[in-house]
Design a protein around this motif. Structure first.
Motif, PDB file in Angstrom:
ATOM      1  N   CYS A   1       1.076  -1.203   0.141  1.00  0.00           N
ATOM      2  CA  CYS A   1      -0.109  -0.138  -0.028  1.00  0.00           C
ATOM      3  C   CYS A   1       0.773   1.300  -0.007  1.00  0.00           C
ATOM      4  O   CYS A   1       0.421   2.159  -0.859  1.00  0.00           O
ATOM      5  CB  CYS A   1      -1.016  -0.123   1.207  1.00  0.00           C
ATOM      6  N   ALA A   2       1.842   1.270   0.902  1.00  0.00           N
ATOM      7  CA  ALA A   2       2.747   2.396   0.879  1.00  0.00           C
ATOM      8  C   ALA A   2       3.358   2.802  -0.164  1.00  0.00           C
ATOM      9  O   ALA A   2       3.583   3.897  -0.849  1.00  0.00           O
ATOM     10  CB  ALA A   2       3.710   2.371   2.201  1.00  0.00           C
ATOM     11  N   VAL A   3       3.996   1.705  -0.780  1.00  0.00           N
ATOM     12  CA  VAL A   3       4.796   2.126  -2.070  1.00  0.00           C
ATOM     13  C   VAL A   3       3.814   2.462  -3.275  1.00  0.00           C
ATOM     14  O   VAL A   3       4.317   3.175  -4.256  1.00  0.00           O
ATOM     15  CB  VAL A   3       5.726   1.077  -2.378  1.00  0.00           C
ATOM     16  N   SER A   4       2.691   1.952  -3.382  1.00  0.00           N
ATOM     17  CA  SER A   4       1.635   2.116  -4.489  1.00  0.00           C
ATOM     18  C   SER A   4       1.315   3.504  -4.274  1.00  0.00           C
ATOM     19  O   SER A   4       1.071   4.212  -5.422  1.00  0.00           O
ATOM     20  CB  SER A   4       0.664   0.924  -4.342  1.00  0.00           C
ATOM     21  N   TYR A   5       0.983   4.077  -3.087  1.00  0.00           N
ATOM     22  CA  TYR A   5       0.467   5.241  -2.973  1.00  0.00           C
ATOM     23  C   TYR A   5       1.526   6.371  -3.443  1.00  0.00           C
ATOM     24  O   TYR A   5       1.146   7.364  -4.048  1.00  0.00           O
ATOM     25  CB  TYR A   5       0.045   5.648  -1.536  1.00  0.00           C
ATOM     26  N   LEU A   6       2.785   5.920  -3.088  1.00  0.00           N
ATOM     27  CA  LEU A   6       3.834   6.724  -3.342  1.00  0.00           C
ATOM     28  C   LEU A   6       3.861   6.902  -4.853  1.00  0.00           C
ATOM     29  O   LEU A   6       4.360   8.017  -5.481  1.00  0.00           O
ATOM     30  CB  LEU A   6       5.169   6.315  -2.542  1.00  0.00           C
TER      31      LEU A   6
ATOM     32  N   GLN B   1       1.144   5.313  13.671  1.00  0.00           N
ATOM     33  CA  GLN B   1       2.598   6.225  12.971  1.00  0.00           C
ATOM     34  C   GLN B   1       3.817   5.653  13.037  1.00  0.00           C
ATOM     35  O   GLN B   1       4.327   5.773  12.087  1.00  0.00           O
ATOM     36  CB  GLN B   1       2.220   7.368  13.882  1.00  0.00           C
ATOM     37  N   VAL B   2       4.252   4.771  14.008  1.00  0.00           N
ATOM     38  CA  VAL B   2       5.297   4.104  13.975  1.00  0.00           C
ATOM     39  C   VAL B   2       5.558   3.096  12.796  1.00  0.00           C
ATOM     40  O   VAL B   2       6.475   3.147  12.300  1.00  0.00           O
ATOM     41  CB  VAL B   2       5.683   3.482  15.312  1.00  0.00           C
ATOM     42  N   ASP B   3       4.265   2.449  12.619  1.00  0.00           N
ATOM     43  CA  ASP B   3       4.493   1.411  11.424  1.00  0.00           C
ATOM     44  C   ASP B   3       4.990   1.929  10.307  1.00  0.00           C
ATOM     45  O   ASP B   3       5.881   1.691   9.558  1.00  0.00           O
ATOM     46  CB  ASP B   3       3.010   0.699  11.477  1.00  0.00           C
ATOM     47  N   VAL B   4       4.348   3.031   9.834  1.00  0.00           N
ATOM     48  CA  VAL B   4       4.883   3.788   8.663  1.00  0.00           C
ATOM     49  C   VAL B   4       6.043   4.464   8.889  1.00  0.00           C
ATOM     50  O   VAL B   4       6.914   4.593   7.578  1.00  0.00           O
ATOM     51  CB  VAL B   4       3.701   4.872   8.248  1.00  0.00           C
ATOM     52  N   GLU B   5       6.374   5.191   9.863  1.00  0.00           N
ATOM     53  CA  GLU B   5       7.526   5.912  10.104  1.00  0.00           C
ATOM     54  C   GLU B   5       8.945   4.872  10.082  1.00  0.00           C
ATOM     55  O   GLU B   5      10.003   5.278   9.427  1.00  0.00           O
ATOM     56  CB  GLU B   5       7.569   6.466  11.547  1.00  0.00           C
ATOM     57  N   ARG B   6       8.686   3.551  10.495  1.00  0.00           N
ATOM     58  CA  ARG B   6       9.541   2.695  10.431  1.00  0.00           C
ATOM     59  C   ARG B   6      10.035   2.161   8.956  1.00  0.00           C
ATOM     60  O   ARG B   6      11.129   2.027   8.663  1.00  0.00           O
ATOM     61  CB  ARG B   6       9.301   1.428  11.304  1.00  0.00           C
ATOM     62  N   LEU B   7       8.775   2.160   8.158  1.00  0.00           N
ATOM     63  CA  LEU B   7       9.111   1.789   6.884  1.00  0.00           C
ATOM     64  C   LEU B   7       9.625   2.862   6.054  1.00  0.00           C
ATOM     65  O   LEU B   7      10.781   2.824   5.323  1.00  0.00           O
ATOM     66  CB  LEU B   7       7.600   1.684   6.405  1.00  0.00           C
TER      67      LEU B   7
END
Length: 1728
Positions: free
Chosen positions: A710-715, A750-756
Motif C-alpha cells: 500500500c505505502a509504495v503504491s500510494y507513493l 504512526q510508528v509502523d509507517v515511520e519505520r518503513l
C-alpha cells in the motif's frame, strides 16, 4: 568520501525548511497508557486541524508505544532514529515527554562491544553464575564497527500475525526469559563495577529504561537552539501511589523486591528505580532548565493512603494534562515563523514557486553525486567555450546518473565561470507535475526573466487583437485598484488627513517586478518570447546556461515540440545542455534535425562525439573503485562493514553492474549481513530492478506485505509525491490493511509507517511542492518495479487512485469515518471495541481553502488542488471531477488564489475524455470568463466572486447547471464579513465568446479564403497558403489538417459543408469527403467530368455542396452541371443545366433536386432516374441566389440577385410550374449578399449591402426592412437561432451587431476586435471566422437571453425606490416611466405620457406616483396604474411630495410655486418666491430653499415666507443645506466660508458646529446628509471624496484610484457608495475589466471598504436605499441593483431575482412585455 558526505548532510539539514510539526512522544509505556490515549483522542487531532488552518503546516505525533502489542514496539536504535528524524524535520517542537511515577524496565542492549561482553562473561563465570542463556542470545558480529556481540533477531521485536491467544502465551514466555536475562546481565555488570573493571557511569546504560534512554538521547549534549521552545516535559509525581490495601494484597509478592532493595545499600553499585527516576527529575532535567531553558512542568498528586493511585485519579490527571498540553503546544507552535511553508512564499505567480522548487530540487539531487564522473570535464569544456552555437546532449542508459550529474554541474558552473556572472536555469522535467510544452516554456520564460531583470514588467499573452488582450508592452502593470479587493482594506484613520487607499503590487523577491502570462497564450507565442529572451538578455559577461533534464521521459511527443521551440542556432552567450536516454532515438533525431552544423566543434576529448550541430557526451558505467568507496562510506555511517570474503562478492557484483543506484541498493542488502552470514553469488542480485524487488521482499518480511504494498503504491501513483502525514493517513485508512489489522486485534500506527520510511530513506527524496515537503522516489525505476509488482491490473491502479481521491476530497472526516468493505462479524465483544477504536481515527479535513480568524483570505490547500483532479481522472470518476471540481466555486477560488489560473483554464478546456463530461458548454463559459478576466484575477484573486457573479447572473436561466455555482457565490459572500453582491443584474450589452481560438501557425501571416461548418459544429478553414485547419468543437483547439496523396502533401483550395458531411477541394482537382459523425477518414471522390472541366477552364473551386439522404450533390464555379454522388463515392452522375449553376436544394427524401442558374432559370431533376422534369424562370432573368422549398405547401420560393422573390407552385413535378406570387421590394436593385431562412418561425432574411429585408413566408409578404447604419454597409446578416434577432457584419466594423426583429433596436454588440470574415450558425453556437483564421464562438442561448433582456431605450436619468425597496421606478427622459420588481428582476408596468418625463416622485406610503412632463403633472395609483390626475398649466420645473403624503409641491422658476392636495389636485396655497434646491420639512409644515444666498422657509398653509436663516456675518451666503428626518425641527446649513450650522426653524435659533479648513470646499451639487445628521458628503473632487463626521467632528478625505463619477450617502448614515473610472498604474493596460467603472461601498463608522464590483456600462444614476441596496442606472438603459452584506452592522441587503434559483422561463423572453398604463386623454384639472 565519508567526511565529504557528512558535510553535505549537515548542509542539507541547515537549509531544510519543514512543513510539518513532528513530535516524538517520550514516555514509559506501562505508566502512561491512559494519558497517551487521551492525548491521541482529544488533543492531537485538534492541534493538527489548528496547524493546518492557521499556519499551513501539518502536525504529527510519533508515539513508539501506540500499539497495544509490545512485539511491535521499536527497539532503542529505531527509537533514536525516530527522535533524530523528528529533531531534524520538525518545523517547531519535536519532543513531548511524559515522566510519571514509574521509572520503567531496563532494556536488553542491542549490542555490546567484544571486550566488554567478554569481561561480563568472565566475571559472571568466576562468580559461579550461569551464562549459557546469555551466550545463546548474543552472537559475535565482526561486521559491526567496532566488533560487538549483537542480540539475535529472535529477541528483537518483529511484526507477528499469530492468533491472539497463542501470541499472548508466547509473549508471556518471552517476557519471563527477558527478565531472567536482564537479571543475569545486571548481576554481571554489578560484579564488574565492584571489581573496578567497569565504571558506574558506564554501567548505568544496562539499568536505564527506555524513557531514560530516549530523554538522554534527545536532550543530552544538544545545543540550546535544539531545546529552547522545541522540547516540553511533563513530570508527574504521585505520593502514596500503591496505597495500604494494595500493599496488603501484594505483601508476599513484594517481599523479594524489598529484600533486593535492602541489599541495594548505599555502598551497592546497582541503582534502584527510584534513584534512577530521581536522577532524571532532580539532576538531569533540572540542569537543562538552567542551562537551556528547557520547559518542564511538574505536577504532584497526593493519593489516599488506603486506596492509592486509583483509576479515577489517573483519569483526572489525564484530563488536566490534555488541557495543559493543548495550551502549551498551541503557544509553542503559534510562535513559529512559517510564512514560507504555506505556499505563499512567492505570491507573484505559481511559476515563481516552481522556480524555487526546481532550484531546491537541484540542490537535493546534487547531494547524490558521490562518485566523480570523468564526463563532468566534458561538460565543463563545453560551458567554457564561447564560439559553439549548438547544444550539448548527455546520453546514457537507464540509471546511468544523468540527472545527478547535471544537478551537480549546475552547482559547479558558477565556479567554472568565475570571471563572468552566469545565469543557470535548470529544469527537471521528470519531476514536474505538468510536463506540457506550454507549461515548460512558460516556466523557462519566467526563470530567464527573473534572473535577468528585477525591475521590469513583462507581459506574455496573445496578440493585441485578442478580444481579451490587455497589454504586451514593457513596464505594463495590470494590477487592479486596491478598492476592488474587499480583503485589502484601507486604514481609514480619518482626522483632518487624506488616507491613501492605494496598495502596492506584489513584488517577487529577486525576481521580475511583474510577469503576466495569459492563460490562453499559444505555443507559437511562447516560442517567440523564449527565442526573444534568449537572444536579447544573455551576454558574454552574463551568459545563460539552460539545462533541461529528462526530455525523453515526458511522452506525448512533447520532447520534439520543446526542442523545436528553442532557437537554432543558439544565440551567442547561450549554452544548452540536454539529457536524453541513449535508447530514445526519435528525440536524438529531433535534436539533430533542429541543430544542423552550428559552428565549430568544441575541443573535447574522445569521450564526446560531434553529431550534426550538437555535442554528444555518452555517460558510461561508474568506476568500480569509486563505487566501492561510496559503499564503504555508506556502511560506515551505519556502523557496519563487510568481511574480506563478502567484499570480494561485492566487487564482483559491481563489475557486472557499475551503476551508482545499484551500489546504493547493495548498501541496503550488505547492511543486513553479519560476519557469520552465509553469503554466495546468488545473495546479490544482478541488476537494479531485481535489487529493488529484493529490497521490497525484505521490507515485506519486516513490515508485512500489505503495509509495504500500500505505502509504495500510494507513493508511486501520487501526482507530485505525498507528505509523511498523508501517507500515514492513507495507509491507516486502506480497506485491506484495516481489515487485516482489525482481525488481529491491532491497528496501523504512526510508528509502523515511520519505520518503513526509515528503511526507504536512502531511496526517497524530500522536495518542496507548493510549500509542502513531499516524498518522491529518487529514481523512476522504483515506480516501474512497483507497478510491475503491485499495480499490474487497471483495477489495482484505479483502486489506489480512488483511495487517494477519497482522501483528498475530505470524504471521511466530519463524523463520516471510512467503513470497511468487508463486514466484520463481531463474535467477541473485544472485536467490537477494537472496531470502535478505529472509527474514532479519522483523517484530517480537506477544505479547498483553510480559513482562520486572523487571515481573512485564507490559505490554499495546495495538496488538494494538486492531487485531487489527477486521482479523480485516473479513477474514472468523471462526474465527480466535472461537477465537484471543475464547476465548483471553492475549487476555482483555491486555484485562482494559488496563482494557478492557467492550469484551471486548461482543465476546463480539457480535451481528453471529453465525451465522458456532461456540461461542456458550462465549462467553456467558465473558461471564457476566467480567461477574459485573467488580468484582474492574477493580481487580485479575491475578486473571483465579483467577476463570476457579474458574468453568470445574466445567463442563469441559460445554464441551469451553474445555478449551484451562483448559489455558492452568495453563500461564500455570507461567510465573509462583508461584500457587495448583485441583487439585480443589469441587462448585458454584449456577450462574451465561450471560445476564442487561433491557429498556432508561428509568425506566418495568412488569410482565410473559405470557411464552412457542419450542422454539429465542426468548422473548417482554408487559408491562402493552401493549408486547412479544423476545429472539432468545445474543448478542442484548432488543428492543422494534413493529408498526403502520392507521397506529397495535399494543398487545399476550398471547403463546403452540408449536414454531417464536409467536402474539401484541392489544388490538384481532387475531392475529399469526411463524414464527421464517423472516424477521421477522408474519402476521395473521383469526378471525371469535373476533371475535364477544370483542365479546360482552370477552375478548381467548389461552388456548392448539398448532402441529402444517400445522395451528394456538388457543383463548381462557372460550371453548368451538377455531379451526383452516392456516399461511397464510387458512382457519379452528371446532371446538365442550361447555364452556370448558382444554387441547389433537394427534397427531404432526396428524390428531387432543384438547380438555380445564372439566367434566372430553375431546373428540376428526378435524382432516382437522373432525368430533367422541367424548368421555370423568373421575369427579370436575374441570377437565382437562393431557393426555399416548402414541401408541406408544395411551394418553391426563389430569391434572385436583386432581392426579388418569386413563388412557384410545384405540386405537379411533371407538368409546367405555376407562378403563384412575384414580390418586388420596390427599391433600387442591389446585389444580394446572402439569405437565411428559418422554417420554424416562417421567416426569410435577405441581406443586401444597404439593407436587410424580412419576409413572412406564411403569406410571402414583406415584413420589415432594416437599413444599414449611416456610412456603413452590410457584409452578412443571419437570423439568430430563435429568429428574434438579426446578427450582422458591417464593413470596417470589428463587431457583430444584433438587432431586435420586433423593434429594429440594436441591443447587442459582440466584440471580435479583428475584422470578421463570415458568420456560421451551428447547432448551439454562432461562430465568427476572422480574416486571419481566428474563431470566436458565442452560445446561441446566451445571445437569446442577452437580446431578450429588457432595458430602456435611452440612458436612465432617474431612479426612485419605494420605502420597502421591492419596487422602483426609472425614467430615461422619454415618454415612459418603468416600474420594476426586484423580486422578478423584470419591469412590471410602463406608465405612458404624451411628452418626455422630466421628474418623478413616489409618495412615502408608496400609494401615489407623481410625474412631471413638460409642465403637466400626472398622479398615478402605483398598484393599479390608473392615472387619476392630469394637471395642466403648472409651469413647474420640479415636484415634491410632503412627508405626510397628503400634499404635493410644484416648484416653478417662472411663475407661482403651488401647494396642492394629492387626493384631488386642489390648490392649498401659492408661493410667490422661487426657492432653489427646495426641500419640504419633515413635519410637512415648511418649504425650505435658497434665494439669493439666503435660506428661507415658506409656510405650506399660507405660502408666505415666515422663517429666515441669518448668520452673525451678514455677508455669508448659504451654499448647501439639508433637513433631518430624525430631527424634524432642525436643518443643517453650510455657508460659503466653510461654517457648518444647525438651524432650529420653529425657534429661529442657530448653532455653529464646525468650520472647514480653507483648503476644503463644499460643492452644493454633491452635498448630502444622513437622516440623523451624523455624516455629510461635502465634495467630489476628481480622485478625492470628502466626508464630514459630525458625531466625532472630524473631516475625512478618501483617496480613490481613479476619477469619481458619482457618490451617494446612505440616509441611515451607515454607508457611502461611489463610482469611479479606475486609473491603471500603467496607461498601456486596456483590459476590459480595468476599463470598466467600479462601484465601491464603504462603511462610514470606520472607513473600511465593504465591497466593490465592476459595472457593465457607464453609470448615469446612483441611489442608495435604506434596505442596504445600491441602485445604478446606466447609459444603455439598463438598471443594476447591488446588495450590501455586512456582518459588522449585522445586516444584509435585499436579494432580488436569482436567489430563487429554481425558477424557469415558461414563456418566450421576447414576449415578456410590461403592462402598459395609458394616461388620461386630456387633463382633468387646469391651474391658471
Amino acid at each position: 568520501m565519508c567526511s565529504r558526505r557528512k558535510q553535505m548532510d549537515r548542509s542539507s539539514n541547515s537549509s531544510y525548511r519543514s512543513s510539518c510539526v513532528k513530535l516524538y512522544l517520550c514516555s514509559n509505556p506501562e505508566d502512561s497508557i491512559m494519558e497517551r490515549r487521551a492525548l491521541r483522542e482529544c488533543v492531537f487531532p485538534e492541534l493538527r486541524e489548528r496547524c493546518r488552518h492557521t499556519l499551513g503546516v501539518d502536525f504529527r505525533v510519533i508515539d513508539p508505544y501506540e500499539s497495544s502489542d509490545p512485539s511491535r514496539w521499536p527497539d532503542e536504535n529505531t527509537r533514536q532514529q525516530l527522535i533524530k528524524e523528528c529533531r531534524e524535520s520538525s518545523a517547531g517542537p519535536f519532543l513531548l515527554a511524559l515522566v510519571g511515577h514509574q521509572y520503567g524496565k531496563a532494556s536488553l542492549p542491542a549490542q555490546v562491544e567484544v571486550p566488554e561482553y567478554q569481561m561480563l562473561l568472565q566475571e559472571s563465570q568466576q562468580a559461579g553464575v550461569s551464562t549459557k542463556e546469555l551466550e545463546r542470545v548474543y552472537k559475535r558480529d565482526e561486521n559491526a564497527i567496532p566488533p560487538s556481540y549483537c542480540l539475535t533477531p529472535s529477541h528483537t521485536h518483529t511484526c507477528s500475525t499469530q492468533q491472539a491467544d497463542v501470541k499472548n502465551e508466547e509473549e508471556n514466555k518471552m517476557e519471563e526469559k527477558e527478565e531472567e536475562l536482564r537479571k543475569v546481565l545486571q548481576s554481571a555488570v554489578t560484579l564488574c563495577v565492584n571489581s573496578g573493571f567497569l565504571t558506574a557511569e558506564k554501567a548505568h546504560k544496562y539499568h536505564r529504561s527506555a524513557l531514560d534512554a530516549d530523554l538522554r538521547f534527545a536532550l543530552e549534549g544538544r545545543p540550546r537552539n535544539d531545546i529552547i521552545r522545541r522540547c516540553v516535559v511533563y513530570v508527574h509525581t504521585v505520593v502514596n501511589a500503591k496505597g495500604q490495601q494494595m500493599k496488603g494484597q501484594m505483601s508476599s509478592k513484594l517481599e523479594p523486591q524489598a529484600e533486593a532493595e535492602e541489599e541495594a545499600s548505599p555502598e551497592s553499585s546497582t541503582p534502584t528505580d527510584r534513584e534512577l527516576l530521581s536522577e532524571i527529575c532532580d539532576s538531569f532535567l533540572r540542569g537543562l532548565i538552567t542551562s537551556c531553558r528547557l520547559l518542564v512542568y511538574t505536577t504532584t498528586t497526593e493519593c489516599d493512603r488506603r486506596h492509592g493511585y486509583t483509576t479515577a485519579r489517573r483519569r483526572g490527571y489525564a484530563e488536566s494534562l490534555c488541557q495543559q498540553v493543548r495550551s502549551d503546544l498551541a503557544e509553542l507552535i503559534g510562535g513559529l515563523n512559517v510564512s514560507g511553508t504555506g505556499g505563499d512564499s512567492h505570491p507573484g505567480d505559481a511559476l515563481a514557486r516552481e522556480q524555487a522548487e526546481q532550484e531546491e530540487l537541484c540542490t537535493t539531487l546534487s547531494r547524490f553525486y558521490d562518485v566523480i564522473r570523468p564526463e563532468e570535464e566534458e561538460i565543463k569544456a563545453y560551458v567554457e567555450q564561447s564560439d559553439h552555437q549548438g547544444p550539448l546532449v548527455v546520453t546514457g542508459g537507464p540509471c546511468a546518473g544523468k540527472t545527478v550529474l547535471l544537478a551537480h554541474c549546475t552547482q559547479q558552473i558558477k565556479s567554472w565561470l568565475q570571471d563572468n556572472n552566469p545565469v543557470v536555469v535548470t529544469y527537471f522535467t521528470n519531476f514536474s507535475s505538468n510536463p506540457s510544452p506550454k507549461h515548460l516554456l512558460s516556466s523557462l520564460c519566467y526563470q530567464i526573466i527573473s534572473h535577468y531583470s528585477s525591475s521590469t514588467n513583462f507581459y506574455i499573452g496573445t496578440d493585441p487583437d485578442d478580444p481579451n488582450y490587455t497589454s504586451n508592452q514593457k513596464d505594463s502593470n495590470c494590477s487592479p485598484p486596491a478598492n476592488l479587493d474587499p480583503h485589502r482594506e484601507p486604514n481609514a484613520e480619518v482626522s483632518d488627513c487624506n488616507p491613501d487607499l492605494k496598495t502596492e503590487p506584489c513584488v517577487v523577491q529577486e525576481g521580475p517586478k511583474h510577469v503576466v502570462i495569459k492563460p490562453d497564450v499559444s505555443l507559437s507565442e511562447l516560442k517567440k518570447h523564449l527565442s526573444s529572451l534568449m537572444s536579447l538578455l544573455p551576454s558574454p559577461k552574463q551568459p545563460l546556461v539552460l539545462i533541461l533534464d529528462g526530455l525523453d521521459q515526458i511522452g506525448n511527443s512533447f520532447a520534439a515540440q520543446i526542442i523545436e521551440s528553442l532557437p537554432s542556432p543558439l544565440p551567442l552567450g547561450v549554452k544548452l545542455i540536454l539529457s536524453v536516454s541513449s535508447n530514445q532515438t526519435p528525440v536524438l533525431q529531433a535534436v539533430g534535425l533542429h541543430y544542423p552544423q552550428c559552428g565549430p566543434p568544441p575541443s573535447v576529448s574522445e569521450v564526446s562525439e560531434k553529431k550534426s550541430g550538437y555535442v554528444c557526451v555518452r555517460l558510461g558505467l561508474a568506476d568500480r573503485k569509486q563505487c566501492v568507496k561510496m559503499l564503504t562510506s555508506l556502511l560506515s555511517s551505519l556502523g557496519k562493514r563487510v568481511t574480506s570474503g563478502q567484499q570480494a562478492l561485492v566487487n564482483q557484483a559491481l563489475v557486472s553492474c557499475g551503476l551508482t543506484l545499484y551500489a546504493r541498493l547493495l548498501h541496503v542488502h550488505t547492511s543486513l549481513w553479519q560476519s557469520d552470514s552465509e553469503v554466495t553469488e546468488s545473495s546479490l542480485h544482478d541488476g537494479v530492478h531485481s535489487s529493488i524487488s529484493a529490497l521490497l521482499d525484505h521490507l515485506e518480511q519486516k513490515h508485512t506485505s500489505g503495509l509495504v504494498a500500500c505505502a509504495v503504491s500510494y507513493l508511486s501513483l501520487s501526482r507530485a509525491g505525498l507528505t509523511e502525514a498523508e501517507l500515514t493517513d492513507l495507509v491507516s485508512s486502506n480497506d485491506k490493511i484495516l481489515a487485516e489489522h482489525v482481525q488481529q486485534d491491532q491497528r496501523v500506527t504512526q510508528v509502523d509507517v515511520e519505520r518503513l520510511l526509515l528503511d526507504l530513506k536512502s531511496f526517497l527524496i524530500r522536495r518542496t511542492v507548493s510549500g509542502s515537503q513531499v516524498l518522491l522516489w529518487v529514481s523512476r525505476h522504483f515506480r516501474l518495479v512497483i507497478a510491475k509488482r503491485y499495480l499490474v491490473t487497471h483495477e489495482a491502479r484505479r483502486e489506489i487512485h480512488s483511495d487517494m481521491a477519497d482522501y483528498f476530497s475530505g470524504r471521511w472526516p466530519s463524523g463520516s469515518a471510512k467503513r470497511l468493505l468487508e463486514n466484520q462479524k463481531s463474535t467477541v465483544s473485544k472485536e467490537t471495541a477494537q472496531m470502535n477504536t478505529y472509527i474514532e481515527r479519522q483523517p484530517c479535513s480537506q477544505p479547498f481553502v483553510f480559513t482562520s480568524s486572523f487571515k481573512e483570505a485564507g490559505r490554499v490547500n495546495f495538496r488538494k488542488i494538486i492531487e485531487l483532479p489527477h486521482h479523480l481522472q485516473e479513477s474514472n470518476r468523471w462526474e465527480e471531477l466535472e461537477q465537484g471540481l471543475l464547476m465548483s466555486l471553492g475549487f476555482h477560488q483555491a486555484m485562482v488564489q494559488a496563482r494557478l489560473l492557467r492550469d484551471l483554464v486548461a482543465m476546463l478546456k480539457m480535451e481528453e475524455r471529453s465525451s465522458t463530461f456532461t456540461f461542456s458548454r458550462e465549462r467553456a463559459l467558465l473558461a471564457s470568463i476566467l480567461t477574459s478576466s485573467a488580468c484582474v484575477l492574477q493580481s487580485s484573486p479575491m475578486e473571483l466572486l465579483t467577476v463570476m457573479e457579474m458574468n453568470l447572473l445574466p445567463f442563469r436561466e441559460v445554464f441551469p447547471a451553474l445555478k449551484g455555482y451562483v448559489r455558492e457565490i452568495r453563500q461564500e459572500r455570507r461567510k465573509r464579513s462583508s461584500g457587495l453582491g448583485v441583487a439585480l443584474s443589469p441587462a448585458p450589452s454584449t456577450v462574451a465568446p465561450i471560445q476564442y481560438l487561433q491557429r498556432d501557425a508561428g509568425a506566418r501571416e495568412v488569410s482565410v479564403t473559405e470557411a464552412a461548418a457542419t450542422e454539429c459544429g465542426i468548422v473548417a478553414e482554408v487559408m491562402d497558403d493552401c493549408s486547412a485547419w479544423i476545429w472539432k468543437g468545445s474543448g478542442c483547439d484548432i488543428a492543422k489538417l494534413s493529408l498526403s496523396c502520392e507521397q506529397e502533401e495535399v494543398k487545399f483550395a476550398g471547403v463546403k459543408c452540408s449536414g454531417q458531411f464536409m467536402l474539401l477541394s484541392t489544388q490538384c482537382n481532387k475531392l475529399f469527403l469526411w463524414d464527421v459523425t464517423g472516424p477521421e477518414m477522408f474519402l476521395e471522390l473521383k469526378d471525371p467530368l469535373k476533371t475535364e472541366f477544370a483542365e479546360s477552364s482552370k477552375q478548381n473551386k467548389i461552388k456548392g455542396f448539398v448532402a441529402c439522404q444517400k445522395k451528394l450533390c456538388v457543383w463548381w464555379r462557372g460550371a453548368s452541371f451538377v455531379s451526383l454522388f452516392d456516399p461511397s463515392g464510387e458512382t457519379v452522375t452528371p446532371l446538365q443545366c442550361q447555364s452556370c449553376v448558382t444554387c441547389v436544394v433537394c427534397s427531404a427524401n432526396g428524390s428531387y433536386m432543384y438547380c438555380g442558374q445564372e439566367g434566372g432559370t430553375i431546373s428540376i431533376f428526378d435524382t432516382d432516374s437522373n432525368s430533367l422534369l422541367g424548368t421555370c424562370s423568373n421575369s427579370n432573368r436575374s441570377m437565382v441566389v437562393s431557393i426555399i422549398l416548402c414541401e408541406d405547401k408544395q411551394e418553391m420560393a426563389c430569391v434572385d440577385s436583386t432581392g426579388e422573390v418569386t413563388l412557384w407552385d410545384v405540386a405537379a413535378k411533371t407538368q409546367s410550374r405555376r407562378l403563384a406570387i412575384e414580390r418586388f421590394t420596390g427599391d433600387k436593385p442591389n446585389i444580394v449578399l446572402n439569405t437565411d431562412y428559418s422554417d420554424e418561425i416562417n421567416t426569410l432574411l435577405v441581406c443586401q449591402r444597404n439593407q436587410v429585408t424580412m419576409w413572412d413566408t406564411c403569406d410571402w409578404k414583406l415584413w420589415d426592412q432594416f437599413l444599414a447604419p449611416q456610412g456603413r454597409s452590410f457584409i452578412q446578416a443571419v437570423l439568430s437561432q430563435d429568429g428574434h434577432l438579426i446578427l450582422a457584419l458591417l464593413d470596417a466594423c470589428p463587431v457583430v451587431l444584433a438587432w431586435r426583429v420586433s423593434t429594429g433596436e440594436c441591443v447587442l454588440s459582440l466584440e471580435t476586435i479583428k475584422q470578421p470574415l463570415t458568420l456560421l450558425k451551428v447547432a448551439s453556437d454562432v461562430i465568427c471566422v476572422t480574416r486571419d483564421g481566428c474563431l470566436l464562438a458565442w452560445d446561441s442561448e446566451m445571445i437569446y437571453a442577452a437580446g431578450a433582456a429588457l432595458k430602456m431605450q435611452r440612458g436612465v436619468k432617474e431612479v426612485v425606490v419605494e420605502e420597502t425597496g421591492v419596487w422602483f421606478y426609472t425614467t430615461d427622459g422619454s415618454e415612459t416611466v418603468w416600474k420594476w420588481s426586484l423580486e422578478t428582476g423584470l419591469p412590471h408596468t410602463n406608465f405612458l405620457h404624451d411628452s418626455p418625463v422630466e421628474k418623478l416622485r413616489v409618495s412615502p406610503n408608496n400609494i401615489r406616483l407623481v410625474t412631471l412632463s413638460v409642465g403637466e403633472i400626472y398622479v398615478w395609483v402605483t398598484e393599479t396604474g390608473q392615472n387619476i390626475l392630469r394637471i395642466s398649466g403648472s409651469r413647474a420645473t420640479d415636484i415634491l411630495i410632503a412627508p405626510n403624503g397628503n400634499f404635493g409641491v410644484s416648484i416653478s422658476d417662472r411663475g407661482l410655486s403651488r401647494v396642492w392636495k394629492m387626493a384631488n389636485g386642489g390648490i392649498v396655497c401659492n408661493i410667490h418666491t422661487y426657492l432653489s434646491h427646495a426641500q419640504v420639512s419633515p413635519e410637512s409644515t415648511f418649504l425650505i430653499g435658497c434665494r439669493h444666498g439666503d435660506l428661507l422657509a415658506a409656510s405650506l398653509w399660507s405660502g408666505t415666507i415666515s422663517k429666515r436663516f441669518s448668520c452673525v456675518e451678514s455677508s455669508e451666503q448659504v451654499v448647501a443645506f439639508h433637513t433631518l428626518s430624525e430631527h424634524p425641527g432642525f436643518v443643517v446649513v453650510m455657508v460659503a466660508t466653510g461654517g457648518l450650522y444647525t438651524w432650529n426653524v420653529s425657534e429661529e435659533t442657530m448653532c455653529q458646529h464646525f468650520e472647514l479648513p480653507e483648503t476644503f470646499q463644499c460643492q452644493p451639487q454633491d452635498f448630502q446628509m444622513s437622516s440623523d445628521g451624523s455624516y455629510a458628503l461635502l465634495s467630489i473632487d476628481n480622485e478625492t471624496i470628502t466626508l464630514l463626521d459630525l458625531s466625532q467632528v472630524r473631516l475625512c478625505s478618501f483617496k480613490v484610484e481613479g476619477s469619481v463619477i458619482k457618490a451617494c450617502l446612505d440616509k441611515t448614515g451607515g454607508y457611502a457608495a461611489y463610482i469611479f473610472h479606475p486609473t491603471s498604474r500603467e496607461k498601456s493596460c486596456v483590459c476590459y475589466l480595468h476599463a470598466r467603472p467600479v462601484l465601491t461601498v464603504i462603511r462610514l463608522s470606520d472607513g473600511e471598504r465593504v465591497g466593490s464590483t465592476f459595472l457593465s456600462s457607464n453609470p448615469l444614476t446612483l441611489v442608495m436605499h435604506e434596505q442596504q441596496c445600491v441602485f445604478v442606472g446606466f447609459e444603455d438603459g439598463s438598471v443594476g441593483v447591488y446588495s450590501i452584506s455586512d456582518l459588522t452592522i449585522g445586516g444584509e441587503g435585499l436579494v432580488g431575482y436569482g436567489e430563487n434559483m429554481n425558477g424557469e422561463l415558461k414563456e418566450c423572453a421576447f414576449d415578456k412585455e410590461p403592462f402598459r398604463c395609458l394616461p388620461l386623454a386630456i387633463s382633468n384639472m387646469t391651474w391658471s
